[in-house]
Design a protein around this motif. Structure first.
Motif, short mmCIF file in Angstrom:
data_model
loop_
_atom_site.label_atom_id
_atom_site.label_comp_id
_atom_site.label_asym_id
_atom_site.label_seq_id
_atom_site.Cartn_x
_atom_site.Cartn_y
_atom_site.Cartn_z
N GLY A 84 0.80 -1.23 0.00
CA GLY A 84 0.00 0.00 0.00
C GLY A 84 0.83 1.27 0.00
N VAL A 103 -0.73 1.03 -3.59
CA VAL A 103 -2.13 0.59 -3.74
C VAL A 103 -2.95 1.43 -2.78
N SER A 120 -7.35 -4.18 0.58
CA SER A 120 -7.15 -3.46 -0.69
C SER A 120 -5.96 -4.02 -1.46
N LYS A 136 -5.18 -9.88 -6.40
CA LYS A 136 -6.01 -10.92 -7.04
C LYS A 136 -6.37 -10.50 -8.47
N VAL A 168 -3.88 -6.07 8.13
CA VAL A 168 -5.11 -5.61 8.78
C VAL A 168 -6.19 -6.68 8.61
N SER A 178 -10.37 -11.35 2.92
CA SER A 178 -9.82 -11.59 1.57
C SER A 178 -8.65 -12.57 1.60
N HIS A 188 -20.90 -0.12 -1.25
CA HIS A 188 -19.90 0.03 -2.31
C HIS A 188 -20.14 1.28 -3.15
O1 NZQ Z 1 -1.83 1.94 2.37
P1 NZQ Z 1 -1.18 1.76 3.68
O2 NZQ Z 1 -0.17 2.80 3.98
O3 NZQ Z 1 -0.68 0.36 3.89
O4 NZQ Z 1 -2.32 2.03 4.81
C1 NZQ Z 1 -3.42 1.18 5.02
C2 NZQ Z 1 -4.74 1.82 4.58
O5 NZQ Z 1 -4.66 3.22 4.65
C3 NZQ Z 1 -3.61 1.01 6.50
N1 NZQ Z 1 -2.92 -0.12 7.08
C4 NZQ Z 1 -2.97 -1.42 6.70
N2 NZQ Z 1 -2.26 -2.18 7.56
C5 NZQ Z 1 -1.76 -1.35 8.49
C6 NZQ Z 1 -2.16 -0.03 8.19
N3 NZQ Z 1 -1.79 1.04 8.92
C7 NZQ Z 1 -1.01 0.81 10.00
N4 NZQ Z 1 -0.61 -0.42 10.36
C8 NZQ Z 1 -0.96 -1.53 9.64
N5 NZQ Z 1 -0.57 -2.75 10.04
O6 NZQ Z 1 -4.99 0.76 6.67
C9 NZQ Z 1 -5.74 1.40 5.65
C10 NZQ Z 1 -6.82 0.47 5.16
O7 NZQ Z 1 -6.29 -0.63 4.47
P2 NZQ Z 1 -7.25 -1.45 3.48
O8 NZQ Z 1 -6.45 -2.57 2.94
O9 NZQ Z 1 -7.88 -0.52 2.54
O10 NZQ Z 1 -8.37 -1.96 4.49
P3 NZQ Z 1 -9.30 -3.21 4.42
O11 NZQ Z 1 -8.55 -4.44 4.79
O12 NZQ Z 1 -10.47 -2.86 5.23
O13 NZQ Z 1 -9.70 -3.37 2.87
C11 NZQ Z 1 -10.75 -2.61 2.31
C12 NZQ Z 1 -11.02 -3.02 0.88
O14 NZQ Z 1 -11.43 -4.40 0.80
C13 NZQ Z 1 -12.71 -4.49 0.14
C14 NZQ Z 1 -13.34 -3.17 0.48
O15 NZQ Z 1 -14.43 -2.87 -0.35
C15 NZQ Z 1 -12.16 -2.23 0.30
O16 NZQ Z 1 -11.97 -1.95 -1.05
N6 NZQ Z 1 -13.42 -5.71 0.54
C16 NZQ Z 1 -12.95 -6.88 0.10
C17 NZQ Z 1 -13.58 -8.07 0.35
C18 NZQ Z 1 -13.05 -9.36 -0.14
N7 NZQ Z 1 -12.06 -9.37 -1.01
O17 NZQ Z 1 -13.53 -10.41 0.24
C19 NZQ Z 1 -14.84 -8.13 1.09
C20 NZQ Z 1 -15.16 -6.89 1.83
O18 NZQ Z 1 -16.55 -6.84 2.06
C21 NZQ Z 1 -14.73 -5.62 1.16
O19 NZQ Z 1 -15.66 -5.21 0.18
#
Ligand code: NZQ
Ligand code: ZN
Length: 379
Positions: free
Chosen positions: A38, A68, A97, A103, A136, A141, A269
């Motif tokens: 990310g 990302v 994300s 994927k 996180v 996923s 969404h």
């Molecule tokens: O980009 P970085 O700098 O890494 O920061 C991230 C991001 O800003 C930060 N972060 C992640 N790990 C961290 C951290 N900050 C500090 N320490 C850590 N260890 O957290 C922020 C959010 O990360 P993100 O990956 O966006 O969060 P999440 O895991 O909630 O993912 C959200 C995405 O997944 C989709 C959502 O719609 C959204 O696009 N979904 C995917 C699903 C699936 N594949 O099955 C199902 C869900 O319902 C969902 O729709």
């Protein structure tokens, strides 16, 4: 219980295991990979340096695909596909994300389809092997076969699923999420609860076993979220929270339930697609509104059960109220206004939902006027 078939091929390594990633890749004969991550959290925490060292020491070549964004985008995924032309595997280090974009890249790089065609319904014919180091716990996923991506031009946030995009191995080390900001912990909690509740409320059939399984996940998320807001370093709470996230969307909660749907996700969404709100924040606004509409229209006894089992309330309405109060207590937004979205935007949001509701197979059940009604309850 309805009949079902279940096969989840993801190998989970739980605990402080990220140092083994190079051995795992080598054992699977991957010597040149795409490293996806990310914006800056893994650089700040030191995880990036640790992974680069492990890969370099093992002589595994890697091309980087960083930046990302949370709510990953089509244009960025396309750049990833170009970089993935001569690698054999992808290592995703991040949250939902990063995994979802990986994927998309894995499937588009190995199939004849353009990335967006996959989200529009084309089935991938192949995919690169995908490995995950999770930072996180929220989306599940790491142990499912779905991916969500936003087309920033058309403002559509769509998903696709295929057995080809299950990660081969996912490393879940709860300690890696200690650095997660508190608001993202809250969004993650809401997302996990939403994954469980979508099935719990909309399923055709409810076995007692799965009802209790779902309720225990929700209760554990409530307890561990409160503990982690007090003390982010509580590793036991982090571990339980992490398992809840993985279990909530790896297929276990829907075994034998027959048909079910994800209407809250469909509506949320569109909030993410139009306003780039974090997924869990959008869900915290949609869920109580949807639940109010749902109970008023169906009198579904699962809502009464939820009220009693989770919040010790005698009535469904009492349960919905208590749920909203809990969301507020942990600091989640609970109205569109809390998200900075004005109520005169409701028309536009509803139209965006209506544009994609066919993909969720919910066009009939959720016509435009129903979506507007639900959104009005979220003002
Ligand atoms: O980009 P970085 O700098 O890494 O920061 C991230 C991001 O800003 C930060 N972060 C992640 N790990 C961290 C951290 N900050 C500090 N320490 C850590 N260890 O957290 C922020 C959010 O990360 P993100 O990956 O966006 O969060 P999440 O895991 O909630 O993912 C959200 C995405 O997944 C989709 C959502 O719609 C959204 O696009 N979904 C995917 C699903 C699936 N594949 O099955 C199902 C869900 O319902 C969902 O729709
Ligand atoms: Zn979700």
């Amino acid at each position: 219980m309805k009949s079902f078939s279940y096969h989840n091929p993801v190998r989970i390594l739980f605990g402080d295991k990220q140092k083994y990633i190079a051995n795992i890749l080598k054992a699977d004969e991957h010597f040149k990979i795409l490293l996806v991550y990310g914006k800056n959290s893994i650089k700040k925490s030191g995880l990036y340096d640790e992974i680069c060292k492990v890969l370099n020491d093992a002589g595994i070549e890697f091309i980087e695909h960083g930046e990302v964004s949370s709510n990953p985008t089509l244009s960025h995924a396309k750049e990833g596909v170009q970089k993935a032309k001569d690698v054999t595997a992808i290592l995703a280090v991040g949250g939902g994300s990063v995994i979802d974009e990986s994927k998309a890249i894995a499937a588009a790089a190995a199939s004849k389809y353009d990335v967006w065609e996959l989200y529009e319904g084309k089935k991938p014919t192949d995919a690169l092997d995908l490995y995950v180091i999770l930072t996180v716990s929220a989306t599940g996923s790491e142990m499912n076969s779905g991916s969500v991506l936003t087309n920033e031009e058309t403002k559509e946030k769509l998903s696709f699923g295929s057995p080809l995009i299950y990660p081969k191995v996912s490393i879940i080390n709860p300690s890696l999420s200690v650095t997660l900001p508190k608001e993202y912990l809250v969004y993650s909690a809401v997302d996990i609860i939403a994954h469980v509740l979508e099935v719990y409320f909309t399923a055709e059939e409810h076995s007692k076993l799965l009802n209790r399984f779902c309720e225990n996940i929700i209760k554990s998320v409530i307890k561990t979220t409160e503990k982690l807001l007090e003390n982010p370093n509580d590793i036991n709470a982090r571990s339980e929270f992490a398992l809840c996230a993985t279990w909530a969307l790896n297929g276990l909660t829907s075994l034998g339930v027959g048909s079910y749907s994800f209407p809250n996700h469909m509506i949320e969404h569109s909030l993410s697609a139009l306003y780039n709100v974090p997924h869990g924040a959008g869900l915290a606004v949609v869920l109580p509104a949807w639940l109010k509409w749902f109970y008023a229209n169906t009198k579904n006894p699962q809502v009464e059960r939820f009220a009693k089992k989770i919040f010790s309330q005698k009535s469904a309405e009492g349960g919905i109220d208590a749920f909203k109060k809990w969301l507020k207590k942990i600091g989640a937004p609970i109205t569109l206004e809390n998200l900075g979205i004005k109520s005169d935007e409701i028309e536009k949001i509803a139209e965006n939902v209506d544009l994609v509701s066919y993909k969720w197979e919910l066009k009939h059940e959720y016509p435009l006027k129903t979506i507007k009604k639900i959104l009005k309850l979220a003002k």
